[in-house]
Enzyme design. Structure first.
Site, PDB file in Angstrom:
ATOM      1  N   GLU A 138       6.987   3.177   7.485  1.00 11.91           N
ATOM      2  CA  GLU A 138       6.651   3.173   6.068  1.00 11.91           C
ATOM      3  C   GLU A 138       7.748   2.590   5.183  1.00 11.91           C
ATOM      4  O   GLU A 138       7.463   1.795   4.295  1.00 11.91           O
ATOM      5  CB  GLU A 138       6.430   4.646   5.683  1.00 11.91           C
ATOM      6  CG  GLU A 138       5.351   4.884   4.733  1.00 11.91           C
ATOM      7  CD  GLU A 138       5.195   6.366   4.407  1.00 11.91           C
ATOM      8  OE1 GLU A 138       5.892   7.238   4.963  1.00 11.91           O
ATOM      9  OE2 GLU A 138       4.350   6.643   3.554  1.00 11.91           O
ATOM     10  N   GLU A 163       5.620  11.840  13.276  1.00  6.16           N
ATOM     11  CA  GLU A 163       6.073  11.827  11.878  1.00  6.16           C
ATOM     12  C   GLU A 163       7.345  10.976  11.727  1.00  6.16           C
ATOM     13  O   GLU A 163       7.469  10.190  10.787  1.00  6.16           O
ATOM     14  CB  GLU A 163       6.301  13.278  11.425  1.00  6.16           C
ATOM     15  CG  GLU A 163       7.076  13.482  10.124  1.00  6.16           C
ATOM     16  CD  GLU A 163       6.380  12.971   8.882  1.00  6.16           C
ATOM     17  OE1 GLU A 163       5.265  12.433   8.973  1.00  6.16           O
ATOM     18  OE2 GLU A 163       6.987  13.079   7.796  1.00  6.16           O
ATOM     19  N   TRP A 211      -2.220  -0.499  -8.369  1.00  5.63           N
ATOM     20  CA  TRP A 211      -2.158  -0.807  -6.935  1.00  5.63           C
ATOM     21  C   TRP A 211      -3.373  -1.692  -6.697  1.00  5.63           C
ATOM     22  O   TRP A 211      -4.522  -1.244  -6.785  1.00  5.63           O
ATOM     23  CB  TRP A 211      -2.242   0.482  -6.109  1.00  5.63           C
ATOM     24  CG  TRP A 211      -2.034   0.259  -4.649  1.00  5.63           C
ATOM     25  CD1 TRP A 211      -0.839   0.221  -3.992  1.00  5.63           C
ATOM     26  CD2 TRP A 211      -3.048   0.047  -3.651  1.00  5.63           C
ATOM     27  NE1 TRP A 211      -1.049  -0.014  -2.656  1.00  5.63           N
ATOM     28  CE2 TRP A 211      -2.393  -0.123  -2.415  1.00  5.63           C
ATOM     29  CE3 TRP A 211      -4.438  -0.025  -3.680  1.00  5.63           C
ATOM     30  CZ2 TRP A 211      -3.066  -0.355  -1.232  1.00  5.63           C
ATOM     31  CZ3 TRP A 211      -5.113  -0.254  -2.500  1.00  5.63           C
ATOM     32  CH2 TRP A 211      -4.426  -0.407  -1.284  1.00  5.63           C
ATOM     33  N   LYS A 254       7.483   7.639   9.288  1.00 11.08           N
ATOM     34  CA  LYS A 254       8.457   7.489   8.190  1.00 11.08           C
ATOM     35  C   LYS A 254       9.216   6.177   8.317  1.00 11.08           C
ATOM     36  O   LYS A 254       9.465   5.491   7.337  1.00 11.08           O
ATOM     37  CB  LYS A 254       9.480   8.620   8.202  1.00 11.08           C
ATOM     38  CG  LYS A 254       9.154   9.937   7.590  1.00 11.08           C
ATOM     39  CD  LYS A 254       8.794   9.991   6.160  1.00 11.08           C
ATOM     40  CE  LYS A 254       7.298   9.987   6.025  1.00 11.08           C
ATOM     41  NZ  LYS A 254       6.664  11.236   5.806  1.00 11.08           N
ATOM     42  N   HIS A 265       2.441   7.219  31.721  1.00 11.07           N
ATOM     43  CA  HIS A 265       1.084   6.660  31.680  1.00 11.07           C
ATOM     44  C   HIS A 265       1.041   5.345  30.903  1.00 11.07           C
ATOM     45  O   HIS A 265      -0.028   4.898  30.522  1.00 11.07           O
ATOM     46  CB  HIS A 265       0.112   7.677  31.067  1.00 11.07           C
ATOM     47  CG  HIS A 265       0.043   8.943  31.862  1.00 11.07           C
ATOM     48  ND1 HIS A 265      -0.686   9.050  33.011  1.00 11.07           N
ATOM     49  CD2 HIS A 265       0.653  10.145  31.689  1.00 11.07           C
ATOM     50  CE1 HIS A 265      -0.538  10.270  33.514  1.00 11.07           C
ATOM     51  NE2 HIS A 265       0.274  10.948  32.731  1.00 11.07           N
ATOM     52  N   CYS A 296      -4.160   3.919  -8.743  1.00  8.30           N
ATOM     53  CA  CYS A 296      -3.436   3.460  -9.928  1.00  8.30           C
ATOM     54  C   CYS A 296      -3.063   4.678 -10.763  1.00  8.30           C
ATOM     55  O   CYS A 296      -3.598   5.766 -10.579  1.00  8.30           O
ATOM     56  CB  CYS A 296      -4.316   2.534 -10.747  1.00  8.30           C
ATOM     57  SG  CYS A 296      -4.993   1.201  -9.775  1.00  8.30           S
ATOM     58  N   ARG A 309       2.068   6.033  -8.014  1.00  7.57           N
ATOM     59  CA  ARG A 309       0.658   5.862  -7.640  1.00  7.57           C
ATOM     60  C   ARG A 309       0.297   4.395  -7.402  1.00  7.57           C
ATOM     61  O   ARG A 309      -0.764   4.088  -6.889  1.00  7.57           O
ATOM     62  CB  ARG A 309      -0.234   6.419  -8.752  1.00  7.57           C
ATOM     63  CG  ARG A 309      -0.045   7.896  -8.996  1.00  7.57           C
ATOM     64  CD  ARG A 309      -0.952   8.341 -10.102  1.00  7.57           C
ATOM     65  NE  ARG A 309      -2.333   8.340  -9.675  1.00  7.57           N
ATOM     66  CZ  ARG A 309      -2.994   9.393  -9.229  1.00  7.57           C
ATOM     67  NH1 ARG A 309      -2.383  10.554  -9.134  1.00  7.57           N
ATOM     68  NH2 ARG A 309      -4.258   9.298  -8.873  1.00  7.57           N
ATOM     69  N   LYS A 350       1.455   6.330  -3.432  1.00  6.41           N
ATOM     70  CA  LYS A 350       1.597   7.738  -3.067  1.00  6.41           C
ATOM     71  C   LYS A 350       0.250   8.404  -2.797  1.00  6.41           C
ATOM     72  O   LYS A 350       0.087   9.105  -1.812  1.00  6.41           O
ATOM     73  CB  LYS A 350       2.343   8.459  -4.190  1.00  6.41           C
ATOM     74  CG  LYS A 350       2.539   9.936  -3.978  1.00  6.41           C
ATOM     75  CD  LYS A 350       3.641  10.189  -3.002  1.00  6.41           C
ATOM     76  CE  LYS A 350       3.920  11.666  -2.801  1.00  6.41           C
ATOM     77  NZ  LYS A 350       4.579  11.875  -1.492  1.00  6.41           N
ATOM     78  N   ASN A 381      -9.013   3.187 -12.612  1.00  8.39           N
ATOM     79  CA  ASN A 381      -8.527   3.521 -11.274  1.00  8.39           C
ATOM     80  C   ASN A 381      -9.746   3.654 -10.383  1.00  8.39           C
ATOM     81  O   ASN A 381     -10.710   4.313 -10.765  1.00  8.39           O
ATOM     82  CB  ASN A 381      -7.771   4.858 -11.316  1.00  8.39           C
ATOM     83  CG  ASN A 381      -7.381   5.338  -9.930  1.00  8.39           C
ATOM     84  OD1 ASN A 381      -7.119   4.538  -9.044  1.00  8.39           O
ATOM     85  ND2 ASN A 381      -7.355   6.636  -9.736  1.00  8.39           N
ATOM     86  N   GLY A 382      -9.746   3.005  -9.223  1.00 15.86           N
ATOM     87  CA  GLY A 382     -10.886   3.120  -8.308  1.00 15.86           C
ATOM     88  C   GLY A 382     -11.460   1.762  -7.977  1.00 15.86           C
ATOM     89  O   GLY A 382     -10.791   0.739  -8.115  1.00 15.86           O
TER      90      GLY A 382
END
Ligand code: M6R
Length: 616
Positions: free
Chosen positions: A492, A485, A75, A489, A508, A2, A27, A611, A101-102
């Protein structure tokens, strides 16, 4: 995850809080709220949804002007993103407001205790238990700082807390335990925030609280103690090295678009000042001595997400240049096993934010096991560098979009700088060989600018593919982490299925996924410098082409061998094979941006993500 902001001073606190929250929204953006102290009472407004929803509510029905307040962007962990669960939460019969936050792990126990004492809960959050508990303790003491000290002794988990009380019109108290909190020092005003974005518009002078500390701010004073009440004076104050404008969107359609365009600068600023006469010179005050470096016999790099892919690119180079074994491990996996780490192991952590909980825990664990720790980090004053033995700061500038782009580039070149420095100390490369690489490093920014010119082509591709439901990425050597990567992206921000594979792995298993029309991006190694791998990947391309795949090749300029098989070829500049992972990723970043844009999605604030992942 947060964002937290606190203010005391003579400005209208709502304006300061909303400005801070707008800069912290990356955040967490599930819900937001503010509380101010005015006329002997707390006035609060909180709303589920993005910050804009709260803003609209505040525009429609203003809160009283006040110089003291706290603000939060959330969040969600405990309880969905509703108005009720948004922060602040109240205690002491509505006279106290608290933001958090947490995660408070023992909240169930606290909630039961509070309910049996007659307290009524209005939300499903863990935070409300802390607010009600703080209110009860405050009633006994009348001292908000002392009450906070007693509260934190009751809490388990990790938290940053900020509280304000109607009895104290010019005071905000904060506490942190395994979660970041920074102070911003002003003239006749002071600030608190989850990171410097919370107050960079108003002051450049900042200080990070150490773990387990409590801070009390008024307009003219800042007092810090530990959780036992001992005064703390040795936290380091620092100057924020970038301007508020750097974390603004400017004329760009999104932060992600802006940050991709800033890639060349991020690399240039990270590299240029560290190369002197063709050799790497790192800041001695922050780096290990040559004696310490000579004792290192193994390197483990820990990181998460994009940072871990940058680490995989770094591994190829550091191992080649230093001849030391280098492993890359996801921080959360490293943390919960028994790795063979000795005092001669160097554990390098890579983190844009410097606050990723998994990475931070891995660093703490490495230290416990006796390893030396080096942080490669983009954020000044963040926790991971403070907790590490040495630090190499990246100079990518603030990264706001959830999808990391320019920081990835800086993380890779940051590792190159360290690898070359170590190779020089260990004598595993001649000065001439090092100079060859540093020349290539210095050429990267211009080559990145040229690679960005593929933008238009990529946009057309993304439009053509806007209904695609699955994309595969294939690469070899440094192209393999680049493929991973590219896939991350896309997942996401475009919410479509995407997977990255090593080219050699195709037969394989993954080749079974190929059916007519399946789009496959192939990151092609250089035919000049890696001819064997190049011909192997051309074989891979032929194999999947024969099964009907549509091939988008990301290939070095001048590579004609891929042309007969590829539907589209995107180009990157010629460079040293270790450095190709910096250039080849750019078309993939652009593609993710363009595809998400073509699908009409919010590229900066993708669903379910934040983030900085500051919880495990
Ligand atoms: O701040 P960090 O570099 O430690 O973050 C690590 C990951 O959470 C981060 O790279 C994440 O994977 C990005 N959102 C990817 O774009």
């Amino acid at each position: 995850m947060c964002g937290i902001v606190g203010y005391v001073g003579s400005r209208d606190s709502i304006e300061v809080l909303l400005e801070g929250l707008a800069r912290l929204e990356y955040r967490g953006y599930d819900s937001a709220g503010v509380a101010v102290v005015a006329d002997g009472s707390i006035d609060m407004r909180k709303r589920g949804g993005k910050l804009s929803v709260l803003r609209e509510s505040l525009d429609a029905d203003v809160l009283p002007e006040s110089g003291t307040g706290v603000g939060h962007t959330r969040w969600a962990t405990h309880g969905g993103p509703t108005d009720e669960n948004a922060h602040p939460h109240l205690g002491d019969d509505g006279k106290l407001a608290l933001i958090h936050n947490g995660i408070i792990e023992n909240f169930g126990e606290l909630r039961a205790e509070l309910e049996s004492a007659g307290e009524a809960f209005e939300s499903e959050t863990d935070t409300e238990a802390a607010a009600l508990m703080l209110g009860r303790i405050y009633r006994e003491t009348g001292d908000l700082t002392l009450a906070m000290r007693r509260l934190v002794a009751r809490l388990e988990g990790q938290f940053t807390l900020l509280a304000t009380h109607a009895d104290h019109p010019q005071l905000v108290v904060g506490a942190d335990h395994n979660s970041p909190l920074l102070i911003g020092f002003g003239e006749g005003e002071n600030f608190l925030g989850s990171d410097v974005n919370a107050f960079v518009k108003y002051t450049k002078k900042a200080e990070a609280l150490g773990n387990n500390q409590i801070v009390t701010i008024t307009p003219d004073s800042v007092n810090v103690t530990d959780f036992d009440g001992n005064v703390v004076t040795d936290n380091k104050t620092f100057e924020i090295s970038w301007d508020a404008a750097a974390s603004e969107k400017g004329g760009w359609s999104s932060f992600m678009a802006k940050e991709i365009s800033e890639g060349p600068e991020a690399v240039e600023n990270t590299v240029r000042s560290r190369i002197k006469d063709g050799l790497v010179r790192l800041d001695e005050s922050e780096m290990f001595s040559a004696d310490v470096l000579s004792q290192i016999d193994r390197i483990v790099i820990v990181a998460c997400g994009t940072a871990s892919y940058s680490a995989m690119v770094g591994k190829y180079a550091i191992e080649t240049w230093t001849k030391l074994p280098v492993e890359v491990e996801l921080a959360h996996e490293f943390r919960y096993r028994e790795p063979a780490v000795t005092q001669n192991t160097l554990v390098i952590s890579i983190s844009q934010s410097g606050e990723t909980m998994d990475t931070k825990m891995a660093v703490q664990y490495a230290k416990q096991l006796g390893a030396r720790t080096l942080a490669i980090c983009n954020t000044q004053g963040s926790t991971i560098p403070r907790e590490s033995d040495a630090v190499l700061y990246l100079h990518a500038g603030p990264e706001v979009a959830v999808a990391s782009t320019k920081a990835y580039l800086a993380q890779v070149v940051g590792q190159f700088l360290f690898g070359l420095h170590l190779a020089e100390v260990l004598g595993t490369m001649s000065d001439g060989d090092i100079r060859e690489i540093t020349d290539a490093l210095l050429a990267l920014p211009e080559q990145l600018r040229q690679t960005l010119e593929t933008g238009k082509e990529v946009r057309e591709l993304a439009h053509w593919m806007s209904d695609t439901r699955s994309v595969l990425f294939l690469g070899r050597h440094v192209g393999y982490p680049v493929a991973l990567e590219g896939a991350l992206k896309l997942k996401e921000i475009s919410y479509i299925h995407a997977e990255g594979f090593a080219g050699g792995e195709l037969k394989h298993g993954p080749i079974a996924l190929i059916e007519p029309g399946q789009v496959v991006f192939v990151v092609v190694p250089s035919s000049r410098t890696q001819p064997t791998m190049h011909s192997k990947i051309v074989s891979n391309i032929q194999e999947i082409k024969a099964r009907g795949a549509r091939i988008i090749a990301v290939a070095e300029e001048g590579d004609a061998a891929v042309m007969p098989y590829a539907d589209v070829v995107l180009r990157y500049g010629t460079t040293n094979p270790m450095l190709a992972g910096v250039l080849a990723v750019v078309p993939l970043h652009l593609f993710a941006l363009e595809l998400a844009t073509a699908k009409g999605l919010d590229v900066d604030q993708p669903r379910n993500l934040a983030k900085s992942v500051t919880v495990e």
